[in-house]
Every structure is written in C-alpha cells, then in structure tokens.
Design a protein around this motif. Structure first.
Motif, short mmCIF file in Angstrom:
data_model
loop_
_atom_site.label_atom_id
_atom_site.label_comp_id
_atom_site.label_asym_id
_atom_site.label_seq_id
_atom_site.Cartn_x
_atom_site.Cartn_y
_atom_site.Cartn_z
N GLY A 106 15.32 17.06 -7.03
CA GLY A 106 16.24 17.26 -5.92
C GLY A 106 16.72 18.69 -5.75
O GLY A 106 17.81 18.91 -5.18
N THR A 107 15.97 19.67 -6.24
CA THR A 107 16.39 21.06 -6.06
C THR A 107 16.27 21.46 -4.59
O THR A 107 15.37 21.04 -3.89
N VAL A 108 17.23 22.29 -4.15
CA VAL A 108 17.19 22.77 -2.77
C VAL A 108 16.03 23.74 -2.58
O VAL A 108 15.28 23.65 -1.61
N GLU A 109 15.89 24.66 -3.52
CA GLU A 109 14.79 25.62 -3.47
C GLU A 109 13.61 25.10 -4.30
O GLU A 109 13.80 24.50 -5.35
N GLU A 110 12.41 25.33 -3.81
CA GLU A 110 11.22 24.88 -4.52
C GLU A 110 11.11 25.59 -5.87
O GLU A 110 11.29 26.81 -5.95
N PRO A 111 10.83 24.87 -6.93
CA PRO A 111 10.69 25.50 -8.25
C PRO A 111 9.58 26.54 -8.26
O PRO A 111 8.59 26.43 -7.53
N SER A 112 9.76 27.54 -9.09
CA SER A 112 8.71 28.53 -9.32
C SER A 112 7.77 27.99 -10.38
O SER A 112 8.20 27.62 -11.48
N VAL A 113 6.48 27.95 -10.06
CA VAL A 113 5.48 27.38 -10.97
C VAL A 113 4.36 28.40 -11.18
O VAL A 113 3.82 28.94 -10.21
N LYS A 114 4.02 28.65 -12.43
CA LYS A 114 2.91 29.53 -12.79
C LYS A 114 1.98 28.79 -13.74
O LYS A 114 2.38 28.38 -14.83
N VAL A 115 0.74 28.61 -13.32
CA VAL A 115 -0.27 27.99 -14.18
C VAL A 115 -1.00 29.12 -14.91
O VAL A 115 -1.58 30.00 -14.27
N ARG A 116 -0.97 29.08 -16.22
CA ARG A 116 -1.56 30.15 -17.02
C ARG A 116 -3.00 29.81 -17.37
O ARG A 116 -3.44 28.68 -17.27
N GLY A 117 -3.72 30.83 -17.84
CA GLY A 117 -5.12 30.64 -18.25
C GLY A 117 -6.00 31.63 -17.53
O GLY A 117 -5.91 31.80 -16.30
N LEU A 118 -6.90 32.30 -18.28
CA LEU A 118 -7.77 33.31 -17.70
C LEU A 118 -8.79 32.68 -16.76
O LEU A 118 -9.01 33.15 -15.65
N PHE A 119 -9.40 31.60 -17.21
CA PHE A 119 -10.40 30.91 -16.38
C PHE A 119 -9.79 29.59 -15.92
O PHE A 119 -9.53 28.69 -16.72
N PHE A 120 -9.57 29.49 -14.62
CA PHE A 120 -8.80 28.38 -14.09
C PHE A 120 -9.67 27.23 -13.58
O PHE A 120 -9.31 26.06 -13.71
N LEU A 121 -10.81 27.55 -12.97
CA LEU A 121 -11.63 26.51 -12.37
C LEU A 121 -12.04 25.42 -13.36
O LEU A 121 -12.05 24.23 -13.00
N PRO A 122 -12.38 25.74 -14.63
CA PRO A 122 -12.66 24.66 -15.57
C PRO A 122 -11.48 23.71 -15.76
O PRO A 122 -11.67 22.50 -15.93
N GLN A 123 -10.25 24.23 -15.71
CA GLN A 123 -9.07 23.38 -15.81
C GLN A 123 -8.96 22.45 -14.61
O GLN A 123 -8.59 21.28 -14.72
N VAL A 124 -9.30 22.99 -13.44
CA VAL A 124 -9.26 22.18 -12.22
C VAL A 124 -10.23 21.02 -12.32
O VAL A 124 -9.90 19.87 -12.00
N LEU A 125 -11.45 21.31 -12.75
CA LEU A 125 -12.50 20.28 -12.78
C LEU A 125 -12.18 19.18 -13.78
O LEU A 125 -12.49 18.01 -13.53
N ARG A 126 -11.55 19.52 -14.89
CA ARG A 126 -11.24 18.49 -15.88
C ARG A 126 -9.90 17.82 -15.61
O ARG A 126 -9.56 16.83 -16.25
N GLY A 127 -9.10 18.37 -14.67
CA GLY A 127 -7.83 17.75 -14.31
C GLY A 127 -6.75 17.90 -15.35
O GLY A 127 -5.79 17.12 -15.38
#
Length: 251
Positions: free
Chosen positions: A58-79
């Motif tokens: 229920g925050t008024v402002e959207e939370p700041s989110v940072k996904v870490r990791g040098l290679f990101f696409l492999p993380q996307v594919l594995r979910g």
C-alpha cells in the motif's frame, strides 16, 4: 607464367578490409542487441516486482527495485532472480506507518509467463533481509490510534523513554519510564525497566503500571518481516533488522 619469387600459391588469402568490417559490424550488432534485450528484460522484471510490492504494502510511491546480476537473460529464462534490492517509503497498514525499508531478497521466483504479461499474482522469495526505520512520530501515532495514552521519546544516546498517564487501581498515574526494546517473532516489544516521577508504588501498583507501559508493535505491513534479529534506538526513531525465508508475496 612464372610465379613471383618468395610467393607460395598454397597460402590462404588474407580477408579484405571490407570482410573484416562486416564481421566486426555483425559482432557489435549482436552485442548491442543482447545488451538491449538484457536491459529491457531487467527493467520489465523490476517493474513487475515493484508493482507486486506496492499492491501488497500500500505504498503511495512505487518501490525502488534493482535486480542484480551481470548476465540477466539466463535469470529471466529460468524464472529465478539471484538478488533483488528493494527500497520503500511510507509503508502503511492499519494504524502503523513504516517510514523507510531497505531490503535484500535472494532467489526471487517470477515466472517468464508473468514477466511477459507484466503482472503477477504471486512472488516466492527464498531468503530476505531488511532494515526498517520507525520514526518516533509514526510510533506515537500508532500508540494514539490503538488507544494507548503513551508517547515515546529519545533519552540519552541509544536509550528510549516512555511517558504517559494511565489508570492504575482506579487512579490516574502520570509516569515516565526508561524502556528496553526487544522482539517476539515479527513484533517489536517495548518494556519498562525503571520508572520515574512516581512515589509510593506498591508491588501490585508497580506491576500494573509495568503492564500499562508495555506494548507490542507488529510489523504486519511488511510481507517479509517474519523475525526480528536486531533493534536499535536512535535520536529520531527505531531501526529494526528483520529476516524471512520462503516468503510468499501475494498482491
């Protein structure tokens, strides 16, 4: 026709400058395409996680989110995302407002299907660590809204005092007390250690006064605050360290 001296007809020809340029262009284009795809996927995942947290807390402002990791696409594919950093302000649930939260989530499960849709109805987080800041203003508002005639204030550095007027054996007693901060599961616990400004307290009166000055603050607004691991009083508020494991965040 005679061959030139020193020339081996079987030696391969060197690639032309044009061929080298084309190859470098293709390589550069591939790198830029992968970098762009990685960046877009990263921003999309951060947006979905931020939306889920905002709907849940229920925050008024959207939370700041940072996904870490040098290679990101492999993380996307594995979910599954190795590390996600969260910063939130003004988390509110019922009478309690949490001023600020800085969290680190490890092994966050977000399906590729939900990422494509840009929405999710469930996030699974294997491990969480967070630092929560509760201002004295927000804590006193919580006490007021929950019907407790008490107020918190900073005393000596690192110490906390509670003042108030409470009913004890049919009489109104005005008192102040040095208090200790503790934890019980996911709740902050405030207990008096020494009273001041009150004379002639009997054993029963002191026991009842101690009960009146003892209270708990459940950190319900935070979905990943299962257990409190540290508490510290500062000049402006209370810093609480919390952890959680196998947390399900459902908007």
């Amino acid at each position: 026709m005679s061959e030139r001296a020193g020339t081996d007809p079987r030696s391969p020809r060197r690639p032309s400058r044009r061929t080298v340029g084309i190859a470098l262009g293709v390589l550069l284009g591939t790198v830029l395409l992968l970098w762009g795809s990685d960046l877009l996927a990263r921003r999309a995942a951060e947006g979905v996680v931020a939306q889920a947290l905002q709907e849940r807390t229920g925050t008024v402002e959207e939370p700041s989110v940072k996904v870490r990791g040098l290679f990101f696409l492999p993380q996307v594919l594995r979910g599954r995302y190795d590390e996600v950093e969260i910063a939130m302000e003004g988390v509110v649930s019922g009478p309690l407002r949490i001023d600020a939260v800085d969290a680190r989530l490890e092994d966050v499960y977000l399906s590729f299907h939900d990422l494509l849709l840009g929405d999710t109805d469930r996030l699974l987080v294997v491990d969480t660590e967070a630092e929560v800041f509760l201002s004295y203003e927000d804590l006193n508002r919580y006490l007021e809204l929950t019907g407790r005639p008490l107020a918190l204030e900073a005393a000596d550095p690192g110490e906390l005092r509670v003042i108030g007027a409470v009913e004890v054996l049919g009489a109104t007693v005005e008192a102040s007390a040095d208090v200790a901060l503790g934890a019980d599961g996911g709740s902050l616990v405030v207990e008096p250690t020494r009273f001041g400004g009150v004379r002639g307290l009997s054993g029963v009166s002191e026991l009842l006064l101690g009960q009146r000055f003892t209270f708990r603050v459940p950190l319900d607004p935070l979905p990943f605050a299962q257990e409190i691991t540290g508490v510290e009083a500062t000049d402006s508020g209370v810093v609480v360290d919390v952890t959680g494991d196998w947390v399900v965040i459902e908007p």
